[in-house]
Design an enzyme around this catalytic site. Sequence first.
Site, short mmCIF file in Angstrom:
data_model
loop_
_atom_site.label_atom_id
_atom_site.label_comp_id
_atom_site.label_asym_id
_atom_site.label_seq_id
_atom_site.Cartn_x
_atom_site.Cartn_y
_atom_site.Cartn_z
N HIS A 121 0.86 -1.18 0.00
CA HIS A 121 0.00 0.00 0.00
C HIS A 121 0.90 1.24 0.00
O HIS A 121 2.03 1.19 0.50
CB HIS A 121 -0.87 -0.03 1.26
N ASP A 198 3.17 -4.48 8.02
CA ASP A 198 1.89 -3.78 7.94
C ASP A 198 0.79 -4.83 8.06
O ASP A 198 0.54 -5.59 7.12
CB ASP A 198 1.81 -3.03 6.61
N GLN A 201 -4.36 -5.23 6.69
CA GLN A 201 -5.28 -6.11 5.97
C GLN A 201 -5.35 -7.51 6.55
O GLN A 201 -6.32 -8.23 6.34
CB GLN A 201 -4.86 -6.19 4.49
N LYS A 224 -10.42 -1.72 10.35
CA LYS A 224 -10.39 -2.90 9.47
C LYS A 224 -11.02 -4.12 10.15
O LYS A 224 -11.34 -5.09 9.48
CB LYS A 224 -8.95 -3.24 9.09
N CYS A 362 -4.70 2.37 -3.74
CA CYS A 362 -3.48 2.88 -3.09
C CYS A 362 -2.34 1.86 -3.22
O CYS A 362 -1.53 1.69 -2.31
CB CYS A 362 -3.73 3.22 -1.63
#
Length: 404
Positions: A121, A198, A201, A224, A362
């Site tokens: 991202h 990260d 997600q 999320k 993104c």
Amino acid sequence: MFNVSKIRVDFPILNRKVNGQPLVYLDNAATSQTPKQVIDAIVDYYSNYNANIHRGVHTLSQEATEKYEQARIKIQKHLNAAKPQEIIFTSGTTHSINLVASGFSFLLKKGDELIVSALEHHSNIVPWQMLCERTGAILKVIPMNEEGELLMDAYYTLLSDKTKLVFCNHVSNALGTVNPIKKIIDAAHKVGAAVLIDGAQAAPHIKADVQALDVDFYTVSAHKLCGPTGVGMLYGKEAWLNKLPPYQGGGEMIAEVTFEKTTYAELPHKFEAGTPNICGGIAFGVALDYMNAIGFDTIAVYEQELLDYATEQLLAIDGLRIYGPAKNKTSVISFNIAGIHPYDMGSILDKLGVAVRTGHHCAQPIMDFYKIPGTVRASFCFYNTKEEVDVLVAGVKRAISMLL
């Protein structure tokens, strides 16, 4: 037993209509919906104990402080962090990544190397590019293949004693690919590099164990996984967090202030300047309680069924291509129809009540790899149903009949 009908009752928004049609919400990779239990916690905070934390002897402040710090402990236990002070509240994953990037600007020198994956991202690309501009460090990229998987042999050749930091998403927001982060972490540590993952997600689908992973930094956004927007967290190993200087100056992050010198607070407050999103932090903890009550293993099994069913139904449509058919992926499908712009497809689906995401998500380098302007992305959550998949498929077929 997993009862999706019972779960859907917890989400008031799923009862609404869009353009006269029942809402089919398939934009969960952008943000999940919020259950009544979390909404009630937000209302309860502002109705009954709204006060600033850590600073007051009065009852409301003490109640708010206790609830907020309880949420930190919930996150610590959820991720199996060693200590509560290794959990830093932030405004979200982007804030968390920028916090680490800012700290490393004091630790890097010209010629040091950073490694990023091709699946990132923008929020896990741009802060590091800015860091390289400030320090003279060099950014290198782990390439990907047509299946949307990282080329691990290429990654191993990029590593050297010049590598200081590796950053990679746990799950690709654009394709749903689950990256082999344990292998990435272990290989980086062999050359003395730190690793930031990260987890934005991954968090709705995978319960990460930061100690088992031996990861140095891990980031999550509450929205999320059924929590509110504007709040998230950074996990960092205590040793690393102690090495990094404060990201912002202000109240709360200090031990003592004079005009001659300021000393900083201990973790976690060193990185939590100013009044935080108190209600958001508390609601984050409630969202974790909600999802853990369902069970992440149960969620994973059900979402895999949805993914398999949707993949089969969509691939039966002539001219439809799914991008990133990785062997290991979460419930995300990015697709296009030959001859139809993704924006046009998304607009027609919206008229039919189906919410999908269109564009580059993104993650423009991924779209450049496939030489496309973007995709239609349908992302599924545990409150979605196979019947909603059928509505999506029927909508895609109707759009094709209108646009081709």
